[in-house]
Scaffold this active site. Structure first.
Site, PDB file in Angstrom:
ATOM      1  N   CYS A 116     -11.445   8.694 -85.071  1.00  0.00           N
ATOM      2  CA  CYS A 116     -11.829   7.146 -85.417  1.00  0.00           C
ATOM      3  C   CYS A 116     -12.436   6.257 -84.340  1.00  0.00           C
ATOM      4  O   CYS A 116     -12.594   5.171 -84.471  1.00  0.00           O
ATOM      5  CB  CYS A 116     -10.470   6.742 -85.612  1.00  0.00           C
ATOM      6  SG  CYS A 116      -9.738   7.604 -87.206  1.00  0.00           S
ATOM      7  N   HIS A 256     -10.579  -0.896 -85.027  1.00  0.00           N
ATOM      8  CA  HIS A 256     -10.483   0.197 -86.025  1.00  0.00           C
ATOM      9  C   HIS A 256      -9.326  -0.132 -86.984  1.00  0.00           C
ATOM     10  O   HIS A 256      -8.418  -0.645 -86.778  1.00  0.00           O
ATOM     11  CB  HIS A 256     -10.306   1.523 -85.290  1.00  0.00           C
ATOM     12  CG  HIS A 256     -10.020   2.535 -86.350  1.00  0.00           C
ATOM     13  ND1 HIS A 256     -10.793   2.883 -87.206  1.00  0.00           N
ATOM     14  CD2 HIS A 256      -8.964   3.261 -86.314  1.00  0.00           C
ATOM     15  CE1 HIS A 256     -10.394   4.025 -87.766  1.00  0.00           C
ATOM     16  NE2 HIS A 256      -9.200   4.264 -87.258  1.00  0.00           N
ATOM     17  N   ASN A 286      -8.764   3.509 -94.248  1.00  0.00           N
ATOM     18  CA  ASN A 286      -9.534   4.140 -92.875  1.00  0.00           C
ATOM     19  C   ASN A 286     -10.343   5.189 -93.294  1.00  0.00           C
ATOM     20  O   ASN A 286     -10.250   6.035 -93.684  1.00  0.00           O
ATOM     21  CB  ASN A 286      -8.226   4.800 -92.303  1.00  0.00           C
ATOM     22  CG  ASN A 286      -8.550   5.525 -90.910  1.00  0.00           C
ATOM     23  OD1 ASN A 286      -9.724   5.359 -90.441  1.00  0.00           O
ATOM     24  ND2 ASN A 286      -7.660   5.697 -90.267  1.00  0.00           N
TER      25      ASN A 286
HETATM   26  O1  UT7 Z   1      -7.065   6.351 -87.529  1.00  0.00           O
HETATM   27  C1  UT7 Z   1      -6.833   7.334 -86.586  1.00  0.00           C
HETATM   28  C2  UT7 Z   1      -5.085   7.198 -85.895  1.00  0.00           C
HETATM   29  N1  UT7 Z   1      -4.190   7.134 -86.999  1.00  0.00           N
HETATM   30  C3  UT7 Z   1      -3.497   6.143 -87.014  1.00  0.00           C
HETATM   31  O2  UT7 Z   1      -3.503   5.154 -86.410  1.00  0.00           O
HETATM   32  C4  UT7 Z   1      -2.269   6.197 -87.969  1.00  0.00           C
HETATM   33  C5  UT7 Z   1      -0.890   5.970 -87.139  1.00  0.00           C
HETATM   34  N2  UT7 Z   1       0.333   5.840 -88.064  1.00  0.00           N
HETATM   35  C6  UT7 Z   1       0.484   5.044 -89.043  1.00  0.00           C
HETATM   36  O3  UT7 Z   1      -0.187   4.334 -89.216  1.00  0.00           O
HETATM   37  C7  UT7 Z   1       1.769   5.183 -89.647  1.00  0.00           C
HETATM   38  O4  UT7 Z   1       2.569   6.061 -88.953  1.00  0.00           O
HETATM   39  C8  UT7 Z   1       1.704   5.862 -91.173  1.00  0.00           C
HETATM   40  C9  UT7 Z   1       1.121   4.630 -91.943  1.00  0.00           C
HETATM   41  C10 UT7 Z   1       1.050   7.052 -91.108  1.00  0.00           C
HETATM   42  C11 UT7 Z   1       3.086   6.102 -91.744  1.00  0.00           C
HETATM   43  O5  UT7 Z   1       3.970   4.920 -91.596  1.00  0.00           O
HETATM   44  P1  UT7 Z   1       5.488   4.891 -90.959  1.00  0.00           P
HETATM   45  O6  UT7 Z   1       5.945   3.633 -90.850  1.00  0.00           O
HETATM   46  O7  UT7 Z   1       5.193   5.585 -89.544  1.00  0.00           O
HETATM   47  O8  UT7 Z   1       6.191   5.785 -91.845  1.00  0.00           O
HETATM   48  P2  UT7 Z   1       6.764   7.403 -91.396  1.00  0.00           P
HETATM   49  O9  UT7 Z   1       5.836   8.528 -91.345  1.00  0.00           O
HETATM   50  O10 UT7 Z   1       7.866   7.243 -90.188  1.00  0.00           O
HETATM   51  O11 UT7 Z   1       7.780   7.705 -92.731  1.00  0.00           O
HETATM   52  C12 UT7 Z   1       8.816   6.898 -93.222  1.00  0.00           C
HETATM   53  C13 UT7 Z   1       9.142   7.302 -94.498  1.00  0.00           C
HETATM   54  C14 UT7 Z   1       9.519   8.877 -94.522  1.00  0.00           C
HETATM   55  O12 UT7 Z   1      10.732   9.060 -95.465  1.00  0.00           O
HETATM   56  P3  UT7 Z   1      12.106   9.227 -94.894  1.00  0.00           P
HETATM   57  O13 UT7 Z   1      11.968  10.279 -94.040  1.00  0.00           O
HETATM   58  O14 UT7 Z   1      12.474   7.967 -94.143  1.00  0.00           O
HETATM   59  O15 UT7 Z   1      12.892   9.345 -96.078  1.00  0.00           O
HETATM   60  C15 UT7 Z   1       8.223   9.153 -95.327  1.00  0.00           C
HETATM   61  O16 UT7 Z   1       8.513  10.526 -95.899  1.00  0.00           O
HETATM   62  O17 UT7 Z   1       8.135   6.931 -95.419  1.00  0.00           O
HETATM   63  C16 UT7 Z   1       8.047   8.179 -96.225  1.00  0.00           C
HETATM   64  N3  UT7 Z   1       6.546   8.033 -96.731  1.00  0.00           N
HETATM   65  C17 UT7 Z   1       6.301   7.486 -97.753  1.00  0.00           C
HETATM   66  N4  UT7 Z   1       7.053   6.949 -98.781  1.00  0.00           N
HETATM   67  C18 UT7 Z   1       6.221   6.351 -99.970  1.00  0.00           C
HETATM   68  C19 UT7 Z   1       5.540   8.523 -96.162  1.00  0.00           C
HETATM   69  N5  UT7 Z   1       4.308   8.376 -96.775  1.00  0.00           N
HETATM   70  C20 UT7 Z   1       4.964   7.644 -97.835  1.00  0.00           C
HETATM   71  C21 UT7 Z   1       4.047   7.207 -99.128  1.00  0.00           C
HETATM   72  N6  UT7 Z   1       4.884   6.441 -99.902  1.00  0.00           N
HETATM   73  N7  UT7 Z   1       2.930   7.157 -99.133  1.00  0.00           N
END
Ligand code: UT7
Length: 329
Positions: A116, A256, A286
């Site tokens: 990225c 980004h 993204n």
């Molecule tokens: O560009 C390159 C670099 N990449 C980045 O900068 C990305 C950095 N990370 C992020 O932007 C975030 O971590 C994400 C958007 C990828 C994820 O968001 P988060 O707030 O960190 O969520 P999480 O992965 O901690 O997941 C929280 C919950 C989980 O459920 P439980 O375990 O709490 O029951 C996930 O399974 O949200 C669930 N979840 C979803 N729920 C509905 C994960 N994806 C989804 C989804 N819809 N699409």
């Protein structure tokens, strides 16, 4: 002799027509518009549909528009650098394919993979060729067809990424405006959190790797989120300090576009007026190397000559950094 400075003298970007909306994603995986928008700021992303189309086709559309806008003949380009994580093929370079498709027969070119952060790495690399005096018309492409490496059964990644990209023309600056500074960083220990497991030399493609879905993006989002906020805020602070600037001096921050919450956290950490922060993630998601050129293109009409702009990015590697420039036209 005074130092030659590189300046951006044109920008064009392109994204495919097909819009993959949150509503469509709701029919594909267990997700919903409320989760996606509140956690990422994304409403829709563009997807390149069609047999035989790849990242070079995104690059070609962007470069063709750039040449038309700037009145440049493809044969005048002496170097084309393509930042991408999704090359048409592992080799040859997508840069070579773009040059062939647009008729840039006098250019040499290669690809640069910094995930990225690709576009800021590439603009920094290209700027050195201008500064050295060896090259005068350099095109920097940042483009990705992320849909080619996304598992549309994995809700954690498929809601984030999209296809698109853009291209800038770099030329020797005519005055004081142009690219002034760049701070780039990398830390390979971050690779455990964001990578593609198979298809490289460590794990070449086999029927087993395909069945195990190892050719898709793997991301452990939370550690990446934290490192992204720290990395980008730190790089911006360093660039401000290097150039005796305060955040109030900056007209535009172009981060980004990985997650609106990351952008807001970086904005909060450096205490910038949110109106100065360029955001396009709602429309494109993204697009990896494509996000910053898409932002520049969308905001081009708002920029005035001399505006102080910081580009910043964070990505797989880890890679990150910030570039300080003043708008040259
Ligand atoms: O560009 C390159 C670099 N990449 C980045 O900068 C990305 C950095 N990370 C992020 O932007 C975030 O971590 C994400 C958007 C990828 C994820 O968001 P988060 O707030 O960190 O969520 P999480 O992965 O901690 O997941 C929280 C919950 C989980 O459920 P439980 O375990 O709490 O029951 C996930 O399974 O949200 C669930 N979840 C979803 N729920 C509905 C994960 N994806 C989804 C989804 N819809 N699409």
């Amino acid at each position: 002799m005074s130092k030659i400075r590189a300046a951006i003298t044109g920008i064009h970007a392109w994204a495919p027509e097909y819009r993959l909306t949150n509503a469509i994603l709701e029919t594909m995986v267990d997700t919903n518009d409320e989760w996606i928008f509140s956690r990422t700021g994304i409403k829709e992303r563009r997807i390149l549909k069609g047999e035989g189309l790849g990242t070079s086709d995104i690059g070609v559309e962007a470069v063709k528009g750039l040449l038309e806008k700037t009145g440049t003949d493809a044969k005048e380009i002496d170097f084309l650098l393509c930042a991408t994580t999704t090359p048409d093929m592992l080799f040859p370079a997508t840069a070579n394919i773009i040059c062939d498709k647009i008729g840039a027969t006098n250019a040499f070119g290669f690809d640069l993979n910094a995930a990225c952060s690709g576009f800021i790495y590439a603009i920094t690399t290209a700027m050195k060729f201008i500064e050295s005096g060896t090259h005068k018309k350099v095109v920097v492409v940042g483009a990705d067809k992320m849909s080619s490496i996304i598992d549309y059964e994995d809700r954690a990644t498929c809601v984030i990424f999209g296809d698109g990209g853009g291209a800038v023309l770099l030329e020797p600056a005519k005055d004081e405006d142009g690219i002034h500074d760049s701070e780039l960083y990398s830390d390979g220990s971050g690779r455990v959190y964001l990578h593609q497991k198979a298809g490289g030399s460590v794990r070449p493609a086999t029927a087993e790797t395909v069945a195990a879905k190892e050719h898709y993006v793997f991301q452990d989002g939370r550690p990446v989120f934290k490192a992204a906020v720290k990395g980008m805020s730190g790089a911006i602070t360093t660039v401000l300090k290097n150039n005796n600037l305060t955040v109030a001096d900056i007209d535009w921050l172009i981060p980004h576009q990985a997650n609106k919450r990351i952008i807001d956290s970086v904005g909060g950490a450096i205490d910038i007026n949110p109106e100065k922060v360029v955001i396009t993630i709602e429309k494109y998601g993204n697009t990896t190397s494509g996000t910053i050129p898409l932002c520049l293109w969308e905001w081009e009409d708002k920029f005035k000559k001399g505006d102080k702009i910081i580009l910043t990015a964070f990505g797989g590697g880890f890679t990150w950094g910030a570039v300080y420039l003043t708008w040259a036209y």
